[in-house]
Design a protein around this motif. Structure first.
Motif, PDB file in Angstrom:
ATOM      1  N   SER A 184     100.230 -41.391 -28.483  1.00 21.93           N
ATOM      2  CA  SER A 184      98.707 -40.822 -28.464  1.00 21.93           C
ATOM      3  C   SER A 184      98.311 -41.557 -28.161  1.00 21.93           C
ATOM      4  O   SER A 184      98.770 -42.818 -28.109  1.00 21.93           O
ATOM      5  CB  SER A 184      98.195 -40.638 -30.099  1.00 21.93           C
ATOM      6  N   GLN A 185      96.819 -41.688 -27.266  1.00 25.70           N
ATOM      7  CA  GLN A 185      96.936 -43.072 -26.498  1.00 25.70           C
ATOM      8  C   GLN A 185      94.661 -43.510 -26.967  1.00 25.70           C
ATOM      9  O   GLN A 185      94.351 -42.336 -26.049  1.00 25.70           O
ATOM     10  CB  GLN A 185      96.950 -43.308 -25.062  1.00 25.70           C
ATOM     11  N   GLN A 186      94.615 -43.873 -27.229  1.00 22.19           N
ATOM     12  CA  GLN A 186      92.942 -44.581 -27.365  1.00 22.19           C
ATOM     13  C   GLN A 186      92.920 -45.904 -25.937  1.00 22.19           C
ATOM     14  O   GLN A 186      93.570 -46.844 -26.374  1.00 22.19           O
ATOM     15  CB  GLN A 186      92.737 -44.972 -28.435  1.00 22.19           C
ATOM     16  N   SER A 187      91.473 -45.399 -25.063  1.00 23.68           N
ATOM     17  CA  SER A 187      91.514 -46.781 -24.102  1.00 23.68           C
ATOM     18  C   SER A 187      89.784 -46.682 -24.025  1.00 23.68           C
ATOM     19  O   SER A 187      89.940 -45.595 -23.943  1.00 23.68           O
ATOM     20  CB  SER A 187      91.784 -46.635 -22.657  1.00 23.68           C
ATOM     21  N   TYR A 188      89.396 -47.491 -23.386  1.00 20.46           N
ATOM     22  CA  TYR A 188      88.243 -48.451 -23.387  1.00 20.46           C
ATOM     23  C   TYR A 188      87.872 -49.014 -21.786  1.00 20.46           C
ATOM     24  O   TYR A 188      88.579 -49.564 -22.189  1.00 20.46           O
ATOM     25  CB  TYR A 188      87.187 -49.117 -24.043  1.00 20.46           C
ATOM     26  N   PHE A 189      87.342 -47.956 -20.808  1.00 14.29           N
ATOM     27  CA  PHE A 189      87.682 -48.806 -19.694  1.00 14.29           C
ATOM     28  C   PHE A 189      85.983 -48.871 -19.251  1.00 14.29           C
ATOM     29  O   PHE A 189      85.244 -48.158 -19.213  1.00 14.29           O
ATOM     30  CB  PHE A 189      88.316 -47.763 -19.040  1.00 14.29           C
ATOM     31  N   ALA A 190      85.982 -50.266 -18.436  1.00  8.88           N
ATOM     32  CA  ALA A 190      84.186 -50.781 -18.039  1.00  8.88           C
ATOM     33  C   ALA A 190      84.497 -51.129 -16.991  1.00  8.88           C
ATOM     34  O   ALA A 190      85.423 -52.084 -15.544  1.00  8.88           O
ATOM     35  CB  ALA A 190      83.509 -51.452 -18.752  1.00  8.88           C
ATOM     36  N   TYR A 191      84.043 -50.674 -15.253  1.00 11.72           N
ATOM     37  CA  TYR A 191      84.268 -51.064 -14.195  1.00 11.72           C
ATOM     38  C   TYR A 191      83.010 -51.145 -13.605  1.00 11.72           C
ATOM     39  O   TYR A 191      81.689 -50.545 -13.557  1.00 11.72           O
ATOM     40  CB  TYR A 191      85.128 -50.289 -12.884  1.00 11.72           C
ATOM     41  N   GLY A 192      82.655 -52.149 -12.371  1.00 14.44           N
ATOM     42  CA  GLY A 192      81.314 -52.872 -11.471  1.00 14.44           C
ATOM     43  C   GLY A 192      82.089 -52.396 -10.581  1.00 14.44           C
ATOM     44  O   GLY A 192      82.569 -54.099 -10.159  1.00 14.44           O
ATOM     45  N   LEU A 242      85.109 -56.071 -10.618  1.00 15.57           N
ATOM     46  CA  LEU A 242      85.065 -56.465 -11.913  1.00 15.57           C
ATOM     47  C   LEU A 242      85.549 -54.904 -12.455  1.00 15.57           C
ATOM     48  O   LEU A 242      84.228 -54.696 -12.809  1.00 15.57           O
ATOM     49  CB  LEU A 242      83.622 -57.581 -12.864  1.00 15.57           C
ATOM     50  N   SER A 243      86.866 -55.521 -13.154  1.00 15.97           N
ATOM     51  CA  SER A 243      87.458 -54.410 -14.494  1.00 15.97           C
ATOM     52  C   SER A 243      87.723 -54.672 -15.713  1.00 15.97           C
ATOM     53  O   SER A 243      87.885 -56.062 -15.751  1.00 15.97           O
ATOM     54  CB  SER A 243      88.381 -53.634 -13.779  1.00 15.97           C
ATOM     55  N   TYR A 244      87.711 -53.904 -16.294  1.00 15.78           N
ATOM     56  CA  TYR A 244      88.267 -54.884 -18.599  1.00 15.78           C
ATOM     57  C   TYR A 244      88.385 -53.107 -18.950  1.00 15.78           C
ATOM     58  O   TYR A 244      87.655 -51.641 -18.439  1.00 15.78           O
ATOM     59  CB  TYR A 244      86.466 -54.818 -18.684  1.00 15.78           C
ATOM     60  N   ILE A 245      89.412 -53.664 -19.415  1.00  8.28           N
ATOM     61  CA  ILE A 245      90.606 -52.005 -20.412  1.00  8.28           C
ATOM     62  C   ILE A 245      90.768 -52.941 -21.332  1.00  8.28           C
ATOM     63  O   ILE A 245      91.510 -54.245 -21.535  1.00  8.28           O
ATOM     64  CB  ILE A 245      91.435 -52.298 -19.197  1.00  8.28           C
ATOM     65  N   ARG A 246      90.247 -51.862 -22.757  1.00  5.87           N
ATOM     66  CA  ARG A 246      91.125 -52.200 -23.396  1.00  5.87           C
ATOM     67  C   ARG A 246      91.713 -51.398 -24.489  1.00  5.87           C
ATOM     68  O   ARG A 246      91.710 -50.034 -24.830  1.00  5.87           O
ATOM     69  CB  ARG A 246      89.713 -52.335 -24.757  1.00  5.87           C
ATOM     70  N   SER A 247      92.935 -51.483 -25.105  1.00  2.00           N
ATOM     71  CA  SER A 247      93.875 -50.311 -24.921  1.00  2.00           C
ATOM     72  C   SER A 247      93.950 -50.527 -26.948  1.00  2.00           C
ATOM     73  O   SER A 247      94.528 -51.540 -27.497  1.00  2.00           O
ATOM     74  CB  SER A 247      96.029 -50.276 -24.907  1.00  2.00           C
ATOM     75  N   PHE A 248      94.095 -49.020 -27.444  1.00  2.00           N
ATOM     76  CA  PHE A 248      94.028 -49.025 -29.136  1.00  2.00           C
ATOM     77  C   PHE A 248      94.661 -48.346 -29.349  1.00  2.00           C
ATOM     78  O   PHE A 248      95.939 -47.366 -28.972  1.00  2.00           O
ATOM     79  CB  PHE A 248      92.662 -48.380 -29.593  1.00  2.00           C
ATOM     80  N   GLY A 249      96.215 -48.948 -30.444  1.00  2.00           N
ATOM     81  CA  GLY A 249      97.183 -48.117 -30.981  1.00  2.00           C
ATOM     82  C   GLY A 249      97.204 -48.828 -31.984  1.00  2.00           C
ATOM     83  O   GLY A 249      97.540 -49.855 -32.696  1.00  2.00           O
ATOM     84  N   ALA A 250      98.965 -48.383 -31.148  1.00  3.77           N
ATOM     85  CA  ALA A 250      99.830 -49.348 -31.930  1.00  3.77           C
ATOM     86  C   ALA A 250     100.126 -50.624 -31.857  1.00  3.77           C
ATOM     87  O   ALA A 250     100.244 -52.102 -32.524  1.00  3.77           O
ATOM     88  CB  ALA A 250     101.608 -49.084 -31.992  1.00  3.77           C
ATOM     89  N   THR A 251     100.148 -50.775 -30.327  1.00  4.27           N
ATOM     90  CA  THR A 251      99.203 -52.351 -29.734  1.00  4.27           C
ATOM     91  C   THR A 251      98.322 -52.574 -28.830  1.00  4.27           C
ATOM     92  O   THR A 251      97.638 -51.703 -28.204  1.00  4.27           O
ATOM     93  CB  THR A 251     100.406 -52.493 -28.349  1.00  4.27           C
TER      94      THR A 251
END
Length: 505
Positions: A105-113, A134-143
């Motif tokens: 299972s994987q959760q992520s939030y991504f933003a880009y400009g 510029l890019s931004y990524i954040r992963s949710f879960g076990a780590t």
């Protein structure tokens, strides 16, 4: 003033008739009355007619197309952004410890400009670009993990080395298309003037017939009354009296039919000029125009220089050559080049993503070679080549047709000037002849057949005179349309258009 000229002008002055008959009385009270000469009619047509509105919008469509082309030659600045993208899914991953693929299972939030500046280069067909992202990524879960990656600046250039250069062809075709659009507007407005002239003289002819029909009714009525008196004293036969009565009945029937035709002609002119349909139009017929000598060679040169059809044929040939060039270059080796240099960095926070960026370089050369396409490329080349030959032939045929039209119209115009003088003289003579014959009939020195023949000749002479005026002015405005030149003033309509364009739009 000469008595004969006064009589002719009375016959040709199209006054509003007060005795239209009881059937038209309620209608006349609701009408707006207006007096129009030919020049005012043309001005109203160019200003208010639906056709003039249509051709102006056709011009504006071409104008904005050209503005778009010019804008594409300037640097463009584009901002592309994905402010938020959330993803929750089960994906396949490789577990290196157990050497198996597993689902996680994987959760992520991504933003880009991305901010990009581009400049197209016509002479090379390439594109110079500068961008930053510029890019931004954040992963949710076990780590949980957060990362920023940036490209503070990247400068690059891309170019098709051997392929088709669309920019080069656009630079040749688009200015020509806009020049054609400008001259097409003038051409179309002159066509509006020509059409307005047709409606004007259609009403003028109907008006003249109506006035003459009224005169015939009045004259026939007078002659019939005189005939009855003369029949009582056996001065004329019963057959002649019946002929006079038949002439009166026919004249009244003709007047009613002509009144309907006149109303239709008036309605057509009012509708074309954008007026109320109930407008009562009184025409001021133009007199004999000033003599203008137009040389055929000069008219032909002006037509080749100004007529939008010549520009359209030239555009068609260029577009066919463009299609052939594209078919040729797309059927063989096609290579492209792309090179860029810049900086990039990745970090766990925004400030570090711009600290000590590393140099980023890219050089790419790619090519494609058609090895086997079963004759598709060859077929496209042959079709493009044959189409070019067809376009050239059609263009040449169009040029010959237009040249012939210019020559014939100028010749007709020059001849028409002498015909107006001849028709005017014939009208004067017919009026004199009819008045003389009428007087002789009154005193019993001629018969009814001679009187009828004289009246018919007068009617024919009047119609011929109006037709001569109509043909003169139609040919005049047709020559203006074909050459975009006013021979009366020696002024180029193209120059006049540029002045009006700046003042109106």
């Amino acid at each position: 003033m000469n008595f004969h000229i006064m009589m002719r002008r009375n016959f040709l002055r199209f006054a509003i008739c007060l005795n239209l008959g009881c059937v038209f009385v309620p209608f006349l009270f609701a009408q707006t009355k207006i007096v129009l000469d030919l020049q005012r009619t043309i001005e109203l047509a160019n200003d208010s007619s639906l056709e003039a509105f249509r051709v102006r919008n056709l011009y504006l469509s071409g104008y904005w197309e050209y503005r778009t082309y010019k804008a594409n030659r300037l640097p463009s600045i584009t901002l592309n952004a994905t402010p938020a993208e959330y993803n929750r899914a089960i994906t396949q991953r490789y577990d290196s410890e157990n050497d198996v693929d597993v689902y996680r299972s994987q959760q992520s939030y991504f933003a880009y400009g991305n901010l990009s500046v581009k400049q197209n280069l016509d002479w090379t067909g390439g594109t110079f670009y500068v961008n930053s992202n510029l890019s931004y990524i954040r992963s949710f879960g076990a780590t949980d993990a957060t990362q920023f990656t940036s490209v503070p600046l990247r400068i690059g250039y891309s170019q098709s080395l051997l392929g088709y250069n669309a920019f080069k062809w656009e630079k040749r075709i688009e200015p020509l298309k806009y020049e054609k659009v400008k001259k097409q507007l003038i051409y179309n407005m002159e066509a509006v003037s020509e059409q307005a002239t047709t409606y004007f003289f259609a009403l003028a002819m109907a008006d003249a017939k109506y006035k003459l029909a009224q005169d015939i009714v009045a004259s026939s009525d007078t002659l019939y009354r005189m005939g009855m008196q003369r029949h009582k004293i056996a001065a004329i036969s019963q057959a002649d009296l019946l002929t006079l009565k038949l002439d009166l009945v026919n004249a009244r029937n003709t007047l009613q039919n002509i009144a309907i035709s006149r109303k239709r002609a008036m309605f057509a002119l009012a509708s074309y000029l954008g007026m109320d349909k109930n407008t009562e139009i009184q025409l001021d017929l133009p007199g004999r125009p000033h003599e203008i000598s137009i040389m055929v060679d000069k008219a032909l040169n002006l037509a080749k220089e100004n007529n939008p059809s010549f520009l359209e044929w030239k555009q068609n040939v260029l577009e066919a050559q463009q299609a052939l060039d594209k078919a040729k270059k797309e059927s063989r080796l096609n290579a492209s080049f792309d090179a860029s240099v810049g900086y990039n960095q990745v970090a766990d926070n925004l400030s570090d993503a711009y600290r000590r960026p590393m140099q980023q370089e890219l050089v790419s050369v790619s090519f494609s070679i058609p090895l086997l396409d079963w004759g598709v490329s060859k077929g496209k080349r042959n079709m493009a080549h044959n189409n070019l030959e067809v376009v050239k032939t059609s263009s040449r045929q169009g040029e010959l047709t237009l040249e012939e039209e210019v020559i014939m119209t100028v010749n007709d115009f020059n001849i028409q000037q002498s015909l107006i003088a001849s028709a005017e003289e014939a009208l004067d003579l017919s009026i004199l002849a009819y008045n003389e014959t009428r007087q002789r009939f009154v005193i019993g020195k001629t018969d009814i057949n001679s009187l009828t023949l004289s009246l018919n000749r007068q009617q024919e002479a009047q119609q011929n005179y109006i037709s001569a005026l109509q043909n003169y002015w139609l040919n005049y405005y047709k020559i203006r349309k074909l050459t975009l030149h006013d021979f009366a003033s020696g002024f180029s309509l193209s120059e006049k258009f540029d002045y009006n364009l700046n003042s109106r739009w």
